[in-house]
Design a protein around this motif. Structure first.
Motif, PDB file in Angstrom:
ATOM      1  N   THR A   1       0.845  -1.185   0.000  1.00 25.27           N
ATOM      2  CA  THR A   1       0.000   0.000   0.000  1.00 25.27           C
ATOM      3  C   THR A   1       0.885   1.242   0.000  1.00 25.27           C
ATOM      4  N   GLN A   2       0.369   2.288  -0.613  1.00 23.92           N
ATOM      5  CA  GLN A   2       1.054   3.579  -0.657  1.00 23.92           C
ATOM      6  C   GLN A   2       0.064   4.647  -0.196  1.00 23.92           C
ATOM      7  N   PRO A   3      -0.142   4.763   1.132  1.00 25.08           N
ATOM      8  CA  PRO A   3      -1.157   5.687   1.653  1.00 25.08           C
ATOM      9  C   PRO A   3      -1.035   7.136   1.177  1.00 25.08           C
ATOM     10  N   PRO A   4       0.175   7.740   1.127  1.00 25.43           N
ATOM     11  CA  PRO A   4       0.225   9.147   0.696  1.00 25.43           C
ATOM     12  C   PRO A   4      -0.322   9.355  -0.724  1.00 25.43           C
ATOM     13  N   LEU A   5      -0.160   8.328  -1.577  1.00 20.95           N
ATOM     14  CA  LEU A   5      -0.616   8.417  -2.963  1.00 20.95           C
ATOM     15  C   LEU A   5      -1.989   7.781  -3.167  1.00 20.95           C
ATOM     16  N   GLN A   6      -2.490   7.114  -2.121  1.00 20.85           N
ATOM     17  CA  GLN A   6      -3.734   6.337  -2.195  1.00 20.85           C
ATOM     18  C   GLN A   6      -3.666   5.330  -3.333  1.00 20.85           C
ATOM     19  N   GLU A   7      -2.534   4.620  -3.411  1.00 20.29           N
ATOM     20  CA  GLU A   7      -2.335   3.611  -4.439  1.00 20.29           C
ATOM     21  C   GLU A   7      -2.049   2.256  -3.808  1.00 20.29           C
ATOM     22  N   LEU A   8      -2.203   1.241  -4.625  1.00 19.81           N
ATOM     23  CA  LEU A   8      -1.846  -0.129  -4.284  1.00 19.81           C
ATOM     24  C   LEU A   8      -0.825  -0.546  -5.341  1.00 19.81           C
ATOM     25  N   TRP A   9       0.347  -0.992  -4.906  1.00 19.42           N
ATOM     26  CA  TRP A   9       1.414  -1.336  -5.841  1.00 19.42           C
ATOM     27  C   TRP A   9       1.586  -2.837  -5.920  1.00 19.42           C
ATOM     28  N   LEU A  10       1.934  -3.306  -7.108  1.00 21.38           N
ATOM     29  CA  LEU A  10       2.179  -4.719  -7.363  1.00 21.38           C
ATOM     30  C   LEU A  10       3.503  -4.819  -8.112  1.00 21.38           C
ATOM     31  N   ALA A  11       4.435  -5.597  -7.566  1.00 22.73           N
ATOM     32  CA  ALA A  11       5.711  -5.836  -8.240  1.00 22.73           C
ATOM     33  C   ALA A  11       5.820  -7.324  -8.514  1.00 22.73           C
ATOM     34  N   ALA A  12       6.082  -7.671  -9.772  1.00 22.76           N
ATOM     35  CA  ALA A  12       6.190  -9.064 -10.197  1.00 22.76           C
ATOM     36  C   ALA A  12       7.379  -9.182 -11.140  1.00 22.76           C
ATOM     37  N   ARG A  13       7.678 -10.394 -11.546  1.00 27.70           N
ATOM     38  CA  ARG A  13       8.780 -10.619 -12.484  1.00 27.70           C
ATOM     39  C   ARG A  13       8.576  -9.789 -13.755  1.00 27.70           C
ATOM     40  N   ALA A  14       7.325  -9.621 -14.174  1.00 28.50           N
ATOM     41  CA  ALA A  14       7.019  -8.909 -15.420  1.00 28.50           C
ATOM     42  C   ALA A  14       7.099  -7.390 -15.287  1.00 28.50           C
ATOM     43  N   GLY A  15       7.194  -6.876 -14.056  1.00 26.62           N
ATOM     44  CA  GLY A  15       7.279  -5.427 -13.884  1.00 26.62           C
ATOM     45  C   GLY A  15       6.494  -4.934 -12.687  1.00 26.62           C
ATOM     46  N   GLY A  16       6.431  -3.610 -12.574  1.00 26.63           N
ATOM     47  CA  GLY A  16       5.726  -2.974 -11.476  1.00 26.63           C
ATOM     48  C   GLY A  16       4.490  -2.244 -11.973  1.00 26.63           C
ATOM     49  N   TYR A  17       3.449  -2.255 -11.138  1.00 32.66           N
ATOM     50  CA  TYR A  17       2.165  -1.653 -11.515  1.00 32.66           C
ATOM     51  C   TYR A  17       1.611  -0.869 -10.337  1.00 32.66           C
ATOM     52  N   HIS A  18       1.034   0.294 -10.631  1.00 32.17           N
ATOM     53  CA  HIS A  18       0.433   1.138  -9.611  1.00 32.17           C
ATOM     54  C   HIS A  18      -1.067   1.215  -9.879  1.00 32.17           C
ATOM     55  N   PHE A  19      -1.858   0.931  -8.857  1.00 31.94           N
ATOM     56  CA  PHE A  19      -3.311   0.916  -8.985  1.00 31.94           C
ATOM     57  C   PHE A  19      -3.934   2.018  -8.157  1.00 31.94           C
ATOM     58  N   ARG A  20      -4.991   2.610  -8.683  1.00 35.35           N
ATOM     59  CA  ARG A  20      -5.793   3.600  -7.973  1.00 35.35           C
ATOM     60  C   ARG A  20      -7.225   3.096  -7.901  1.00 35.35           C
ATOM     61  N   TYR A  21      -7.911   3.499  -6.846  1.00 36.51           N
ATOM     62  CA  TYR A  21      -9.294   3.096  -6.654  1.00 36.51           C
ATOM     63  C   TYR A  21     -10.185   3.967  -7.537  1.00 36.51           C
ATOM     64  N   VAL A  22     -10.871   3.340  -8.496  1.00 39.01           N
ATOM     65  CA  VAL A  22     -11.695   4.059  -9.468  1.00 39.01           C
ATOM     66  C   VAL A  22     -13.065   3.392  -9.542  1.00 39.01           C
ATOM     67  N   ASP A  23     -14.089   4.102  -9.109  1.00 34.72           N
ATOM     68  CA  ASP A  23     -15.467   3.598  -9.216  1.00 34.72           C
ATOM     69  C   ASP A  23     -15.624   2.161  -8.722  1.00 34.72           C
ATOM     70  N   GLY A  24     -15.066   1.866  -7.551  1.00 32.01           N
ATOM     71  CA  GLY A  24     -15.260   0.561  -6.941  1.00 32.01           C
ATOM     72  C   GLY A  24     -14.266  -0.514  -7.335  1.00 32.01           C
ATOM     73  N   ARG A  25     -13.270  -0.163  -8.176  1.00 33.97           N
ATOM     74  CA  ARG A  25     -12.280  -1.156  -8.612  1.00 33.97           C
ATOM     75  C   ARG A  25     -10.880  -0.550  -8.543  1.00 33.97           C
ATOM     76  N   TRP A  26      -9.887  -1.395  -8.313  1.00 33.78           N
ATOM     77  CA  TRP A  26      -8.489  -0.960  -8.349  1.00 33.78           C
ATOM     78  C   TRP A  26      -7.989  -1.133  -9.785  1.00 33.78           C
ATOM     79  N   LEU A  27      -7.667  -0.005 -10.436  1.00 34.64           N
ATOM     80  CA  LEU A  27      -7.232  -0.012 -11.834  1.00 34.64           C
ATOM     81  C   LEU A  27      -5.864   0.630 -11.971  1.00 34.64           C
ATOM     82  N   GLU A  28      -5.046   0.080 -12.903  1.00 28.53           N
ATOM     83  CA  GLU A  28      -3.781   0.740 -13.195  1.00 28.53           C
ATOM     84  C   GLU A  28      -4.000   1.686 -14.372  1.00 28.53           C
TER      85      GLU A  28
END
Length: 116
Positions: free
Chosen positions: A63-90
């Motif tokens: 979690t990234q509270p200051p940015l209100q994001e949820l981050w995902l890091a995997a072998r394929a890369g890193g992704y940042h998600f924001r809460y948009v209309d009930g869903r976490w979207l990158e």
């Protein structure tokens, strides 16, 4: 493509929503272990959840509270998600659970599905 516009959340709501996501991922991984689907080790410290796959690869969610994001890091890369209309979207509109399922499946070498 324009990044989706985040739904404003107060701090308590952000923490509740990200906690629910991490809880759900942990519960899914625990169920897979009990059902002998796959042994993914999970380790959680606060807003950070590390998933360790049998082949030694990892996926890290945090979690990234200051940015209100949820981050995902995997072998394929890193992704940042924001809460948009009930869903976490990158930024390209990919939904968190769908992308996590795809990345986890690739790292595990078998089909895995996470859901909200």
């Amino acid at each position: 493509m324009t990044a989706p516009v985040a739904t404003p959340l107060d701090d308590a709501n952000y923490h509740a929503k990200t906690r629910a996501v991490l809880d759900g991922v942990e519960a899914t991984v625990d169920a897979w272990l009990e059902q002998d689907v796959i042994d993914i080790d999970s380790h959680r410290t606060g807003g950070l959840l590390e998933l360790s796959f049998p082949n030694g690869s990892k996926i890290v969610l945090n979690t990234q509270p200051p940015l209100q994001e949820l981050w995902l890091a995997a072998r394929a890369g890193g992704y940042h998600f924001r809460y948009v209309d009930g869903r976490w979207l990158e930024r390209e509109g990919q939904e968190f659970h769908a992308l996590l399922s795809r990345l986890a499946s690739a790292q595990a070498g078998q089909a895995l599905s996470f859901s909200a």
